[in-house]
Write a protein that holds these residues in place. Structure first.
Motif, PDB file in Angstrom:
ATOM      1  N   ALA A  35       2.216  10.377  -8.416  1.00  0.00           N
ATOM      2  CA  ALA A  35       1.557  10.242  -7.116  1.00  0.00           C
ATOM      3  C   ALA A  35       2.061  11.333  -6.184  1.00  0.00           C
ATOM      4  O   ALA A  35       3.079  11.985  -6.436  1.00  0.00           O
ATOM      5  N   ALA A  36       1.330  11.530  -5.090  1.00  0.00           N
ATOM      6  CA  ALA A  36       1.742  12.509  -4.087  1.00  0.00           C
ATOM      7  C   ALA A  36       2.684  11.901  -3.069  1.00  0.00           C
ATOM      8  O   ALA A  36       3.365  12.613  -2.335  1.00  0.00           O
ATOM      9  N   ASP A  37       2.717  10.568  -3.012  1.00  0.00           N
ATOM     10  CA  ASP A  37       3.506   9.871  -2.004  1.00  0.00           C
ATOM     11  C   ASP A  37       4.197   8.687  -2.670  1.00  0.00           C
ATOM     12  O   ASP A  37       3.537   7.872  -3.335  1.00  0.00           O
ATOM     13  N   THR A  38       5.512   8.580  -2.499  1.00  0.00           N
ATOM     14  CA  THR A  38       6.229   7.479  -3.142  1.00  0.00           C
ATOM     15  C   THR A  38       5.815   6.120  -2.604  1.00  0.00           C
ATOM     16  O   THR A  38       6.032   5.108  -3.261  1.00  0.00           O
ATOM     17  N   ALA A  39       5.188   6.075  -1.422  1.00  0.00           N
ATOM     18  CA  ALA A  39       4.717   4.799  -0.891  1.00  0.00           C
ATOM     19  C   ALA A  39       3.684   4.175  -1.825  1.00  0.00           C
ATOM     20  O   ALA A  39       3.596   2.945  -1.937  1.00  0.00           O
ATOM     21  N   VAL A  40       2.906   5.005  -2.495  1.00  0.00           N
ATOM     22  CA  VAL A  40       1.906   4.515  -3.444  1.00  0.00           C
ATOM     23  C   VAL A  40       2.589   3.828  -4.625  1.00  0.00           C
ATOM     24  O   VAL A  40       2.053   2.887  -5.209  1.00  0.00           O
TER      25      VAL A  40
END
Length: 369
Positions: A35-40
């Motif tokens: 993913a581009a964002d660890t929040a995902v």
């Protein structure tokens, strides 16, 4: 290189479908999500590796929530970040567009624990070079693939294949398809010893020779049977015959109504096979691989029926061309001529547990006789 076949899923462009895709990925036991964002990735269980691809510079969040960061740059860039963030695993992302970047990919495969490779040209020769360069090394190579078709090819390059594939998820179902593609390379199937109970000459009919696009071993063939729950291991024509040359790509498989096992556990009638079909080659130890069919020859020949029984009492039938040179396999790789089989002889077979509907396993009442 490792013995596993890793399945990585890229959700950077999945959009609103991301939650559903991630749920499917967990269900299918996908090995890693990029993913581009660890929040995902925050809600993923520890069984799924959380991966970021980092372009350059210092991260704003210190890579919090990532299990692995793949650095798009040289070994020095990766080493600098590894020193700054000792609690994070790092590897390299290499885009291969020319000879120089190919050498960088080979260096990464030889020296890094993790290498994500992106080959921009359709040829697989550069991947072959990298796999050869990494022979004997301990690192893991994951190769980007555009779709499931390319993933199947990448898994099989140089027979060893890439350790893993990263495929973009465009919709629900892609994770399932990728996991299935990883499972088409090799595996095992349980074989049992069958005892021949009777043979009978039954007259004329059509039989099929299955010509594959692969050399088959002396202890290798395909599973064939009149019933979906009982099959016999028919040997390839790799053993010498007195009146004709060997054809190690061929299995004289049986009457056209017979079942054989194809990829993903499905069965097909021999009459359904055409050039490009996939069937399961099986050896006497139960080891399997998927091979492509190059041609099927269907001709009218005399036929012989072979009945056998399994240790659990289940009956098995196979109808073959009624000729001495048509053979099946027995325990220990014994090659047995079909016309010389007698009650009490032992042959190898397989007992699928599920009934079939249009070739797929299904839990329903079905009687075959």
């Amino acid at each position: 290189m490792t013995d596993s076949r890793l399945c990585w899923l890229d959700v950077r462009k999945t959009g609103d479908l991301t939650p559903a895709v991630l749920e499917e990925a967990v269900h299918q036991r996908i090995d890693a999500v990029v993913a581009a964002d660890t929040a995902v990735l925050a809600g993923l269980p520890p069984t799924v590796r959380r991966v970021l691809v980092h372009d350059a510079g210092e991260p704003a969040d210190g890579f919090d929530g990532a299990d692995l960061v793949l650095v798009a740059g040289g070994a020095d860039d990766r080493a600098k970040l590894a020193r700054a963030y000792p609690g994070v695993d790092f590897g390299r992302y290499v885009e291969i567009v020319d000879a120089e970047t190919l050498e960088q990919a080979c260096e990464s495969a030889r020296t890094e624990q993790w290498s994500l490779l992106d080959f921009r040209d359709p040829t697989k020769i550069p991947l072959e070079i990298v796999i050869a360069a990494a022979a004997g090394c301990d690192g893991t190579i994951v190769t980007m693939a555009a779709d499931v078709t390319e993933a199947e090819i990448v898994y099989g390059v140089l027979e060893l294949g890439s350790d893993g594939v990263l495929m973009p998820a465009r919709t629900v179902g892609d994770a399932t398809a990728l996991r299935r593609a990883a499972g088409t390379t090799a595996g095992e199937i349980p074989l049992v010893e069958l005892e021949v109970t009777a043979t009978a000459h039954i007259g004329m009919g059509e039989r099929a020779c299955v010509d594959t696009c692969s050399y088959l071993g002396k202890d290798e063939g395909i599973l064939v049977g009149s019933h979906s729950k009982g099959m016999v291991l028919c040997v390839s024509e790799t053993h010498p015959l007195p009146y004709m040359p060997t054809r190690p790509f061929r299995v004289n498989a049986g009457a056209i109504h017979s079942y054989t096992v194809s990829q993903h556990g499905r069965t097909n009638y021999l009459s359904e096979l055409v050039a490009g079909s996939k069937v399961l080659a099986v050896d006497t130890k139960g080891r399997t691989r998927v091979v492509s069919v190059g041609r099927v020859k269907i001709e009218t020949r005399p036929l012989i029926s072979v009945d056998a029984v399994a240790p659990n009492g289940q009956t098995v039938n196979l109808i073959l061309q009624d000729d001495w040179h048509v053979r099946v396999l027995g325990p220990g790789g014994a090659v047995l001529n079909s016309t010389e089989l007698r009650p009490g002889d032992r042959i190898l077979g397989h007992l699928p547990t599920a009934d079939r509907h249009v070739g797929y396993p299904i839990d329903e009442f079905c009687r075959e006789q």
